[in-house]
Design an enzyme around this catalytic site. Sequence first.
Site, PDB file in Angstrom:
ATOM      1  N   ASP A  61      64.263  42.165  28.733  1.00 34.72           N
ATOM      2  CA  ASP A  61      64.756  40.888  29.262  1.00 34.72           C
ATOM      3  C   ASP A  61      64.816  40.944  30.789  1.00 34.72           C
ATOM      4  O   ASP A  61      65.433  40.100  31.417  1.00 34.72           O
ATOM      5  CB  ASP A  61      66.149  40.567  28.708  1.00 34.72           C
ATOM      6  CG  ASP A  61      67.192  41.549  29.205  1.00 34.72           C
ATOM      7  OD1 ASP A  61      66.818  42.698  29.525  1.00 34.72           O
ATOM      8  OD2 ASP A  61      68.385  41.183  29.279  1.00 34.72           O
ATOM      9  N   LYS A 107      67.943  48.998  40.528  1.00 33.70           N
ATOM     10  CA  LYS A 107      67.751  49.291  41.958  1.00 33.70           C
ATOM     11  C   LYS A 107      66.401  49.960  42.200  1.00 33.70           C
ATOM     12  O   LYS A 107      66.018  50.861  41.448  1.00 33.70           O
ATOM     13  CB  LYS A 107      68.863  50.218  42.456  1.00 33.70           C
ATOM     14  CG  LYS A 107      70.217  49.561  42.455  1.00 33.70           C
ATOM     15  CD  LYS A 107      71.273  50.507  42.968  1.00 33.70           C
ATOM     16  CE  LYS A 107      72.636  49.837  42.863  1.00 33.70           C
ATOM     17  NZ  LYS A 107      73.725  50.792  42.861  1.00 33.70           N
ATOM     18  N   THR A 133      68.854  42.113  19.334  1.00 34.86           N
ATOM     19  CA  THR A 133      69.819  43.211  19.494  1.00 34.86           C
ATOM     20  C   THR A 133      70.939  42.813  20.457  1.00 34.86           C
ATOM     21  O   THR A 133      70.876  41.794  21.140  1.00 34.86           O
ATOM     22  CB  THR A 133      69.151  44.487  20.057  1.00 34.86           C
ATOM     23  OG1 THR A 133      68.796  44.266  21.422  1.00 34.86           O
ATOM     24  CG2 THR A 133      67.942  44.893  19.259  1.00 34.86           C
ATOM     25  N   HIS A 134      71.909  43.697  20.505  1.00 39.23           N
ATOM     26  CA  HIS A 134      73.074  43.553  21.359  1.00 39.23           C
ATOM     27  C   HIS A 134      72.689  43.301  22.824  1.00 39.23           C
ATOM     28  O   HIS A 134      73.174  42.374  23.469  1.00 39.23           O
ATOM     29  CB  HIS A 134      73.855  44.867  21.208  1.00 39.23           C
ATOM     30  CG  HIS A 134      74.956  45.053  22.159  1.00 39.23           C
ATOM     31  ND1 HIS A 134      76.113  44.318  22.079  1.00 39.23           N
ATOM     32  CD2 HIS A 134      75.091  45.892  23.220  1.00 39.23           C
ATOM     33  CE1 HIS A 134      76.908  44.703  23.055  1.00 39.23           C
ATOM     34  NE2 HIS A 134      76.321  45.645  23.760  1.00 39.23           N
ATOM     35  N   PHE A 135      71.760  44.128  23.340  1.00 35.67           N
ATOM     36  CA  PHE A 135      71.374  44.011  24.743  1.00 35.67           C
ATOM     37  C   PHE A 135      70.643  42.711  25.003  1.00 35.67           C
ATOM     38  O   PHE A 135      70.776  42.104  26.060  1.00 35.67           O
ATOM     39  CB  PHE A 135      70.507  45.209  25.168  1.00 35.67           C
ATOM     40  CG  PHE A 135      71.342  46.378  25.559  1.00 35.67           C
ATOM     41  CD1 PHE A 135      71.733  46.575  26.879  1.00 35.67           C
ATOM     42  CD2 PHE A 135      71.776  47.271  24.610  1.00 35.67           C
ATOM     43  CE1 PHE A 135      72.534  47.639  27.234  1.00 35.67           C
ATOM     44  CE2 PHE A 135      72.578  48.347  24.950  1.00 35.67           C
ATOM     45  CZ  PHE A 135      72.953  48.533  26.263  1.00 35.67           C
ATOM     46  N   GLU A 136      69.906  42.285  24.011  1.00 35.51           N
ATOM     47  CA  GLU A 136      69.162  41.033  24.144  1.00 35.51           C
ATOM     48  C   GLU A 136      70.130  39.852  24.222  1.00 35.51           C
ATOM     49  O   GLU A 136      69.977  38.964  25.066  1.00 35.51           O
ATOM     50  CB  GLU A 136      68.261  40.896  22.917  1.00 35.51           C
ATOM     51  CG  GLU A 136      67.379  39.696  22.923  1.00 35.51           C
ATOM     52  CD  GLU A 136      66.363  39.798  21.788  1.00 35.51           C
ATOM     53  OE1 GLU A 136      66.484  40.715  20.957  1.00 35.51           O
ATOM     54  OE2 GLU A 136      65.463  38.965  21.751  1.00 35.51           O
ATOM     55  N   ASP A 183      66.495  50.959  29.444  1.00 31.95           N
ATOM     56  CA  ASP A 183      67.339  50.773  30.632  1.00 31.95           C
ATOM     57  C   ASP A 183      66.486  50.299  31.803  1.00 31.95           C
ATOM     58  O   ASP A 183      65.519  50.973  32.172  1.00 31.95           O
ATOM     59  CB  ASP A 183      68.020  52.094  31.002  1.00 31.95           C
ATOM     60  CG  ASP A 183      68.996  52.534  29.924  1.00 31.95           C
ATOM     61  OD1 ASP A 183      69.972  51.804  29.684  1.00 31.95           O
ATOM     62  OD2 ASP A 183      68.759  53.590  29.301  1.00 31.95           O
ATOM     63  N   ASP A 226      66.450  63.955  24.509  1.00 29.45           N
ATOM     64  CA  ASP A 226      65.567  63.204  25.400  1.00 29.45           C
ATOM     65  C   ASP A 226      64.234  62.911  24.696  1.00 29.45           C
ATOM     66  O   ASP A 226      63.515  63.836  24.285  1.00 29.45           O
ATOM     67  CB  ASP A 226      65.328  64.046  26.668  1.00 29.45           C
ATOM     68  CG  ASP A 226      64.453  63.335  27.699  1.00 29.45           C
ATOM     69  OD1 ASP A 226      63.956  62.233  27.412  1.00 29.45           O
ATOM     70  OD2 ASP A 226      64.280  63.903  28.791  1.00 29.45           O
TER      71      ASP A 226
HETATM   72  C1  LIG Z   1      69.654  49.424  27.358  1.00 33.78           C
HETATM   73  S1  LIG Z   1      69.854  50.426  25.934  1.00 33.78           S
HETATM   74  C2  LIG Z   1      69.030  49.498  24.667  1.00 33.78           C
HETATM   75  C3  LIG Z   1      69.476  49.857  23.282  1.00 33.78           C
HETATM   76  C4  LIG Z   1      68.791  49.133  22.131  1.00 33.78           C
HETATM   77  N1  LIG Z   1      67.375  49.432  22.071  1.00 33.78           N
HETATM   78  C5  LIG Z   1      69.028  47.649  22.170  1.00 33.78           C
HETATM   79  O1  LIG Z   1      68.059  46.896  22.340  1.00 33.78           O
HETATM   80  O2  LIG Z   1      70.182  47.212  22.020  1.00 33.78           O
HETATM   81  C6  LIG Z   1      68.742  51.772  26.239  1.00 33.78           C
HETATM   82  C7  LIG Z   1      69.047  53.002  25.409  1.00 33.78           C
HETATM   83  O3  LIG Z   1      68.043  53.979  25.613  1.00 33.78           O
HETATM   84  C8  LIG Z   1      68.644  55.264  25.589  1.00 33.78           C
HETATM   85  N2  LIG Z   1      67.735  56.170  26.311  1.00 33.78           N
HETATM   86  C9  LIG Z   1      67.321  56.056  27.588  1.00 33.78           C
HETATM   87  N3  LIG Z   1      66.457  57.036  27.900  1.00 33.78           N
HETATM   88  C10 LIG Z   1      66.317  57.804  26.792  1.00 33.78           C
HETATM   89  C11 LIG Z   1      65.568  58.959  26.499  1.00 33.78           C
HETATM   90  N4  LIG Z   1      64.768  59.527  27.411  1.00 33.78           N
HETATM   91  N5  LIG Z   1      65.658  59.503  25.271  1.00 33.78           N
HETATM   92  C12 LIG Z   1      66.458  58.925  24.334  1.00 33.78           C
HETATM   93  N6  LIG Z   1      67.200  57.812  24.549  1.00 33.78           N
HETATM   94  C13 LIG Z   1      67.129  57.262  25.765  1.00 33.78           C
HETATM   95  C14 LIG Z   1      69.991  55.050  26.251  1.00 33.78           C
HETATM   96  O4  LIG Z   1      70.923  56.043  25.870  1.00 33.78           O
HETATM   97  C15 LIG Z   1      70.374  53.661  25.758  1.00 33.78           C
HETATM   98  O5  LIG Z   1      71.158  53.727  24.592  1.00 33.78           O
END
Ligand SMILES: C[S@@+](CC[C@H](N)C(=O)[O-])C[C@H]1O[C@@H](n2cnc3c(N)ncnc32)[C@H](O)[C@@H]1O
Length: 237
Positions: free
Chosen positions: A179, A147, A216-219, A143, A120
Amino acid sequence: MNPSTPGTEDKAALRQRSIRSFVLRQGRQTEAQKRAFDLYWPRYGLDYRGEPRNLDAVFGRKARRVVEIGFGNGEQLQYAADSEAARDFIGIEVHAPGVGRLLNGLASINAGNVRICQHDAVEVLRNEIADGALDEVRIYFPDPWHKKRHHKRRLIQPEFVALLCDKLKPGGMLHLASDWQDYVEQMWDVCDAESRLRNRAGPRGALPRPAWRRQTHFETRGQKLGHGVWDLLYDRG
Ligand SMILES: C[S@@+](CC[C@H](N)C(=O)[O-])C[C@H]1O[C@@H](n2cnc3c(N)ncnc32)[C@H](O)[C@@H]1O
């Protein structure tokens, strides 16, 4: 009061700790990713210890230090390690398949300037990074927790941003990208209100994607859904 019963303050602290910005999904790990842990974790991994680290000793040099939080599958971090070789990077991610993938990627380019924490990020920042140790923090597409009842799980909250400011050097930078407009509004609410940060684009402003951040992928997924993209750059005064 029974000594084993938490007091009001303790309860609040416990509650706060239990609200995490992620839910650990098991996910599917490929054989290659599992092998990556055996082969490359000793080189790139930092096991969580809960105490401040000497980053000069970790990297074996003095350099500008960048933390990327939630690197997902690590494509951006691998790109940065390669294209910004004079800097050192600490990537923090809880999702094991993404960590495995990045381990393989880093080994394939023989990167020497990256270390990975699979833990974390809130705890890593709070307990393992000394105040003023960082030049930059990057958080790309955190993330969004769409909601309303889940908004408390969003990473960008006043306490966390204050913690980031403690860890950043004066003159350092916080770079956020998202985004999800509703989350961007929250980022502005929180970061524009933090007295140690100055938005480079002015209050509630955003900038075009800078050269050091690749798409990135999510973007890409967000763009396919018709979302906008906001890059928020804050200077730590
Ligand atoms: C929506 S993804 C985005 C991934 C990447 N940055 C991208 O743009 O493709 C968010 C990532 O943050 C990680 N994550 C969320 N909270 C976290 C935390 N407190 N510590 C470490 N990783 C975390 C999740 O596991 C997830 O892989």
